[in-house]
Design a protein around this motif. Structure first.
Motif, PDB file in Angstrom:
ATOM      1  N   VAL A 156       1.011  -1.282  -0.123  1.00 18.67           N
ATOM      2  CA  VAL A 156      -0.167  -0.003  -0.174  1.00 18.67           C
ATOM      3  C   VAL A 156       0.860   1.310  -0.133  1.00 18.67           C
ATOM      4  CG1 VAL A 156      -1.801  -1.023   0.932  1.00 18.67           C
ATOM      5  CG2 VAL A 156       0.053  -0.050   2.575  1.00 18.67           C
ATOM      6  N   ALA A 157       0.461   2.332  -0.432  1.00 20.36           N
ATOM      7  CA  ALA A 157       1.172   3.681  -0.444  1.00 20.36           C
ATOM      8  C   ALA A 157       1.339   3.989   0.770  1.00 20.36           C
ATOM      9  CB  ALA A 157       0.255   4.541  -1.341  1.00 20.36           C
ATOM     10  N   GLU A 200       1.257   0.804   7.585  1.00 20.84           N
ATOM     11  CA  GLU A 200       2.351  -0.191   7.925  1.00 20.84           C
ATOM     12  C   GLU A 200       2.509  -1.343   6.908  1.00 20.84           C
ATOM     13  OE1 GLU A 200       1.976  -2.241  12.068  1.00 20.84           O
ATOM     14  OE2 GLU A 200       0.508  -0.530  12.377  1.00 20.84           O
ATOM     15  N   TRP A 201       3.805  -1.889   6.754  1.00 22.60           N
ATOM     16  CA  TRP A 201       3.993  -2.941   5.871  1.00 22.60           C
ATOM     17  C   TRP A 201       5.025  -3.670   6.317  1.00 22.60           C
ATOM     18  CZ3 TRP A 201       9.074  -2.281   3.424  1.00 22.60           C
ATOM     19  CH2 TRP A 201       9.672  -1.186   3.781  1.00 22.60           C
ATOM     20  N   LYS A 202       5.280  -5.155   5.995  1.00 21.17           N
ATOM     21  CA  LYS A 202       5.920  -5.868   6.443  1.00 21.17           C
ATOM     22  C   LYS A 202       6.930  -6.525   5.201  1.00 21.17           C
ATOM     23  CE  LYS A 202       6.560  -9.880   9.408  1.00 21.17           C
ATOM     24  NZ  LYS A 202       8.024  -9.568   9.579  1.00 21.17           N
TER      25      LYS A 202
END
Length: 171
Positions: free
Chosen positions: A93-94, A97-99
């Motif tokens: 996603v822009a 949070e991200w992993k």
């Protein structure tokens, strides 16, 4: 891996000070190396981007226009064809949070031109990924996979036999 032990044969290359490059490695034009570690006697083709924390073993060849983001580990003697794209986030996603998921390419594997490797994948020792394949699952050692999504189509032994036949026919 001291500066000067490797060779930059191209122009407009960015190598951050925290990047480690092994002796005998050659780096071509328009390459960006961001805090990664590249082993000895590798070739990094033009227009390659290698992200922070990426580890590449010895005697690897990374062809032009390849993208290797953080979270990827490539062992010794691996071939990465032109325009191969590794990804590192299963649900990008822009914002928010991200992993990063770890992707591993084991010793002696070969990845064909234009392949896309999704995150969290392990490509087994001496495995072969066909050109244009989209790898969505782990690839077993010595397997040959191709297609979208990539599926088993043979073994490393099949690959080597066909390779020898082609080379003999060109003599």
């Amino acid at each position: 891996m001291a500066r000067g032990a490797y060779e930059v044969r191209g122009k407009y290359t960015v190598i951050t000070p925290d990047t480690e490059i092994g002796k005998g490695t050659v780096i071509w034009n328009f390459v960006n190396l961001w805090g990664c570690r590249i082993g000895r006697n590798c070739v990094i083709g033009s227009f390659v981007e290698i992200g922070r924390g990426v580890v590449i073993g010895d005697r690897c060849k990374v062809e032009a226009f390849t993208y290797i983001p953080p979270g990827v580990r490539i062992e010794d003697d691996v071939f990465i064809g032109p325009r191969v794209t590794f990804t590192n986030d299963k649900y990008p996603v822009a914002g928010g949070e991200w992993k990063i998921l770890e992707t591993v390419v084991r010793r002696g594997a070969s990845i064909g031109a234009g392949a896309i490797i999704l995150p969290g994948i392990t490509i087994g020792e001496l495995a072969v990924v066909g050109a244009g394949a989209v790898v969505t699952h782990d690839v077993p050692p010595r397997a040959v996979v191709a297609g979208v999504p990539a599926r088993p189509v043979g073994t490393r032994e099949d690959f080597e036999r066909k390779r020898r036949e082609l080379l003999r026919s060109l003599r």
